[in-house]
Write an enzyme that holds these catalytic residues in place. Structure first.
Site, PDB file in Angstrom:
ATOM      1  N   SER A  99      26.972  29.153 -35.316  1.00  0.00           N
ATOM      2  CA  SER A  99      27.981  30.216 -35.312  1.00  0.00           C
ATOM      3  C   SER A  99      27.639  31.370 -36.263  1.00  0.00           C
ATOM      4  CB  SER A  99      29.372  29.650 -35.630  1.00  0.00           C
ATOM      5  OG  SER A  99      29.366  28.932 -36.846  1.00  0.00           O
ATOM      6  N   ASP A 174      35.358  25.009 -38.666  1.00  0.00           N
ATOM      7  CA  ASP A 174      34.684  24.008 -37.842  1.00  0.00           C
ATOM      8  C   ASP A 174      34.205  22.845 -38.702  1.00  0.00           C
ATOM      9  OD1 ASP A 174      33.189  22.640 -35.956  1.00  0.00           O
ATOM     10  OD2 ASP A 174      31.487  24.009 -36.079  1.00  0.00           O
TER      11      ASP A 174
END
Length: 300
Positions: A99, A174
C-alpha cells in the site's frame, strides 16, 4: 504483533480487494487540485519479491494477482486503471507493491504521506524500498513525494498526527489481526480519530475469519456508532462496508480460517459504493475458490 510478516501473503486475494479499493479512493482525492494527506499505520515492507522463499512457501499470489493478470474477465473489473498498470508493471519484474508504494504513485507535489511500521525488518525494507523509488523517479524524471517514515506503533502514530496539517485526506489501517486485541484497538482508535478528524476518510481492512465473528461485529458496531453519534443530524450514510468471500465459512476450521476479507470505510467518497457494486461481481468470480459471495453496504 511483531511475529506477522506480510511477505508470506503478498499479492493474495485480500491484497487485491484492499489495494483496488484504496486506489479508487485515491483517484477520488486526485479529482480536486487541493492537496491531501495519506497516513498508513501498518505500512509493511513497501514492496514484495514474489520469488522470495517466504512468498513461494505459501504461494498465495497465485490466488490473487496471478488470477487477475491472467484472466480476460479482469477487464470487467475495471483493471484498465492506474492500479492495474502499476501492479502489472511490478508483476512483470516478479514483485508486488504494498500500500505505501501504491499510495505514493498517486501523490502530487504538495501532497503528504506518513508511514508507520513497527517491525524492525519490515521497517528497514520499507526504507530501502523508498530509497530505490527515489532513485528510479529521479532517473526517469518522474514525480516523487518523499514520505515521512516512522518506526512506531501505528495506532499511537495515527492518534498523534491527526488531524494532519493538510486536513483533507485518508488514513489506511491494516493490522495483522493475529491478536484479538486488534479488533478492539481498531474500534477504539478509529472512533477517537474520527472525533477529532471528522472530515478524514478512514479505510480499514479486516479479515473474515470464522473464529472472530463476534469481535468483527463489535468492532464495526463501535465505529459506526461513533460516527453516527458525532453527527446525529446527518441522514446520508457515511460508512461503507465491502465484503468478499472466496471460501465457504462453514468449511473453515481452526486458526487457519480466513475465508475472505472486507473494507470498512468512514467518510467514503461520493459514488464509491456504486463503483464497487459494478466491480465486485467480476472480482469475486475471478478470485472465488469454493465461494463467490460479495456485498457492498452503506451503514450509519
Amino acid at each position: 504483533m511483531l511475529s506477522y510478516i506480510h511477505a508470506y501473503h503478498a499479492g493474495n486475494h485480500a491484497d487485491i480487494l484492499k489495494h483496488l479499493t484504496l486506489s479508487l479512493i485515491l483517484e477520488h482525492l486526485c479529482k480536486k487540485e487541493k492537496p491531501f494527506t495519506v497516513i498508513d499505520t501498518h505500512a509493511g515492507s513497501g514492496i514484495y519479491d514474489l520469488h522470495d522463499e517466504r512468498a513461494q512457501k505459501t504461494g498465495e499470489a497465485s490466488s490473487g494477482i496471478e488470477k487477475i493478470l491472467t484472466q480476460t474477465k479482469a477487464d470487467e473489473v475495471g483493471f484498465n486503471s492506474k492500479f492495474s498498470r502499476l501492479i502489472k508493471d511490478f508483476y512483470e519484474r516478479g514483485q508486488y507493491p504494498g500500500s505505501p508504494l501504491i499510495e505514493n504513485a498517486f501523490l502530487r507535489p504538495g501532497d503528504q504521506q506518513i508511514l508507520s511500521e513497527l517491525h524492525p525488518r519490515a521497517y528497514e525494507e520499507l526504507r530501502e524500498c523508498f530509497y530505490n523509488r527515489r532513485k528510479e523517479c529521479n532517473e526517469g524524471e518522474k514525480i516523487f513525494v518523499e514520505p515521512a517514515l516512522h518506526r512506531r506503533d501505528g495506532y499511537e502514530l495515527l492518534k498523534a498526527v491527526t488531524p494532519p496539517k493538510i486536513k483533507r485526506g485518508l488514513a489506511v489501517i491494516d493490522p495483522s489481526f493475529e491478536d484479538a486485541s486488534d479488533f478492539f484497538k481498531c474500534g477504539e482508535v478509529i472512533s477517537a480519530v474520527h472525533k477529532k478528524w471528522s472530515a478524514g476518510i478512514i479505510a480499514l481492512w479486516y479479515p473474515l475469519v470464522a473464529h472472530r465473528t463476534a469481535e468483527i461485529s463489535m468492532m464495526k458496531e463501535r465505529i459506526a456508532g461513533a460516527v453516527e453519534s458525532s453527527e446525529p443530524k446527518i441522514h446520508e450514510p457515511k460508512v461503507l462496508d465491502i465484503q468478499m468471500e472466496i471460501k465457504r465459512k462453514e468449511d473453515m476450521t481452526g486458526l487457519a480460517s480466513l475465508y475472505g476479507s472486507g473494507m470498512f470505510i468512514v467518510n467514503f467518497p461520493y459514488q464509491l459504493d456504486e463503483e464497487m457494486k459494478e466491480i465486485m461481481p467480476a472480482l469475486t468470480e475471478i478470485l472465488g475458490e469454493t465461494a463467490r459471495v460479495w456485498s457492498v453496504e452503506k451503514i450509519s
